[in-house]
Scaffold this motif. Structure first.
Motif, short mmCIF file in Angstrom:
data_model
loop_
_atom_site.label_atom_id
_atom_site.label_comp_id
_atom_site.label_asym_id
_atom_site.label_seq_id
_atom_site.Cartn_x
_atom_site.Cartn_y
_atom_site.Cartn_z
N ARG A 75 -13.90 30.07 24.38
CA ARG A 75 -14.21 31.18 23.50
C ARG A 75 -13.09 32.22 23.57
O ARG A 75 -12.41 32.36 24.59
CB ARG A 75 -15.55 31.80 23.91
N SER A 77 -23.46 19.54 23.99
CA SER A 77 -23.41 21.00 23.79
C SER A 77 -24.81 21.57 23.60
O SER A 77 -25.11 22.68 24.06
CB SER A 77 -22.50 21.36 22.61
N ASP A 89 -21.73 30.42 18.18
CA ASP A 89 -21.17 29.10 18.47
C ASP A 89 -21.77 28.59 19.78
O ASP A 89 -21.72 29.26 20.80
CB ASP A 89 -19.65 29.20 18.57
N PRO A 128 -17.97 34.76 17.74
CA PRO A 128 -17.20 34.12 18.81
C PRO A 128 -17.18 34.82 20.16
O PRO A 128 -16.93 34.18 21.18
CB PRO A 128 -15.79 34.04 18.22
N THR A 149 -16.42 19.41 14.34
CA THR A 149 -15.52 19.41 15.49
C THR A 149 -15.16 17.94 15.76
O THR A 149 -15.55 17.04 15.01
CB THR A 149 -16.20 20.02 16.74
N GLU A 206 -10.74 27.99 16.96
CA GLU A 206 -11.76 26.95 16.77
C GLU A 206 -13.15 27.56 16.80
O GLU A 206 -14.03 27.18 16.04
CB GLU A 206 -11.61 25.87 17.85
N VAL A 207 -13.39 28.48 17.71
CA VAL A 207 -14.69 29.15 17.80
C VAL A 207 -14.63 30.41 16.95
O VAL A 207 -13.93 31.37 17.28
CB VAL A 207 -15.02 29.50 19.27
N THR A 260 -20.93 25.43 21.05
CA THR A 260 -20.15 24.31 21.55
C THR A 260 -19.59 24.63 22.93
O THR A 260 -19.68 25.77 23.41
CB THR A 260 -18.99 23.96 20.59
N LEU A 320 -20.26 30.14 27.38
CA LEU A 320 -21.49 30.41 26.65
C LEU A 320 -22.55 30.99 27.58
O LEU A 320 -23.25 31.94 27.23
CB LEU A 320 -22.00 29.12 25.99
N ARG A 374 -16.40 24.53 23.62
CA ARG A 374 -14.99 24.89 23.45
C ARG A 374 -14.71 26.28 24.03
O ARG A 374 -15.61 27.12 24.13
CB ARG A 374 -14.63 24.87 21.96
#
Length: 227
Positions: free
Chosen positions: A104, A134, A98, A79, A154, A74-75, A100, A110, A102
């Protein structure tokens, strides 16, 4: 505000990307397109892939926002920390990744990725976000540029026909003053670009509608065949 960011206010950033297997998928061609975009008034170029970033950096006099799309998870936009460092080594002035919430691929959050990056890089970071939550989390992690790049891609928000102006308006209201809001995603006309600025965007990124002739041709072809 970082000196690379301030000049972008109220301006156009152009994303120069071609997909694998397409006729324009060549770093030298990408660099030519980027040069043409700069001539037309682009104040920064967003480029994808290490070879393209390097070629564009050597061709233009404006900041290069670098990403690396990789993987099937998804990422996939820059990434991992490893991808981030490679994008910087390729010559990016601004690193986009990215943004978001989600998971990684390398297991880092992040925030952990940002902290690790700051040991190597003191330039601006850009978070490609998909929602208000996010975006706020990315800003809280210390990322200076907040983009709407992944809104509608997403499960957090429905995919709008054009830019997600509702999200832009909310972000303009809630993001801290230290964040620069970048409108990106499905901006297909000058009118839509202006609407993003009016909704509170600091700057506007346009890609497909300027630099992707295959898609542009499809738009015209489909309109004609439906007529």
């Amino acid at each position: 505000m970082h000196p690379l960011i301030a000049p972008l206010e109220g301006t156009l950033i152009v994303s120069c990307q071609a997909y694998p297997g397409e006729p324009l998928r060549d770093p030298a061609t990408t660099a030519q397109i980027a040069t043409a975009a700069q001539t037309g008034g682009a104040t920064a170029i967003r480029a994808q892939g290490l070879e393209d970033i390097h070629a564009v950096k050597n061709a233009v006099d404006v900041p290069v926002i670098g990403i690396w799309k990789d993987g099937t998870d998804e990422v996939f936009i820059t990434p991992t920390l490893e991808h981030c460092l490679a994008v910087l080594d390729a010559g990016s002035d601004i690193l986009a990744l990215d943004g978001t919430t989600r998971p990684r691929p390398d297991g880092r959050t992040l925030t952990e990725t940002v902290h690790a990056l700051r040991e190597h890089f003191d330039g601006p970071l850009m978070a490609d976000c998909d929602s208000l939550d996010s975006a706020l989390a990315a800003a809280n992690a210390g990322i200076e540029l907040i983009g709407t790049t992944l809104a509608g891609y997403t499960t957090t928000r429905p995919k709008t026909t054009g830019p997600d102006l509702e999200l832009l308006t909310a972000l303009a209201e809630h993001l801290p003053e230290t964040s620069a809001l970048i409108a990106e995603g499905r901006i297909h006309t000058p009118t839509q670009a202006a609407a993003c600025r009016e909704a509170g965007a600091f700057a506007i990124t346009v890609g497909t509608a300027i630099t992707h002739p295959t898609t542009l041709t499809t738009w015209f072809h489909d309109a004609i065949t439906r007529a």
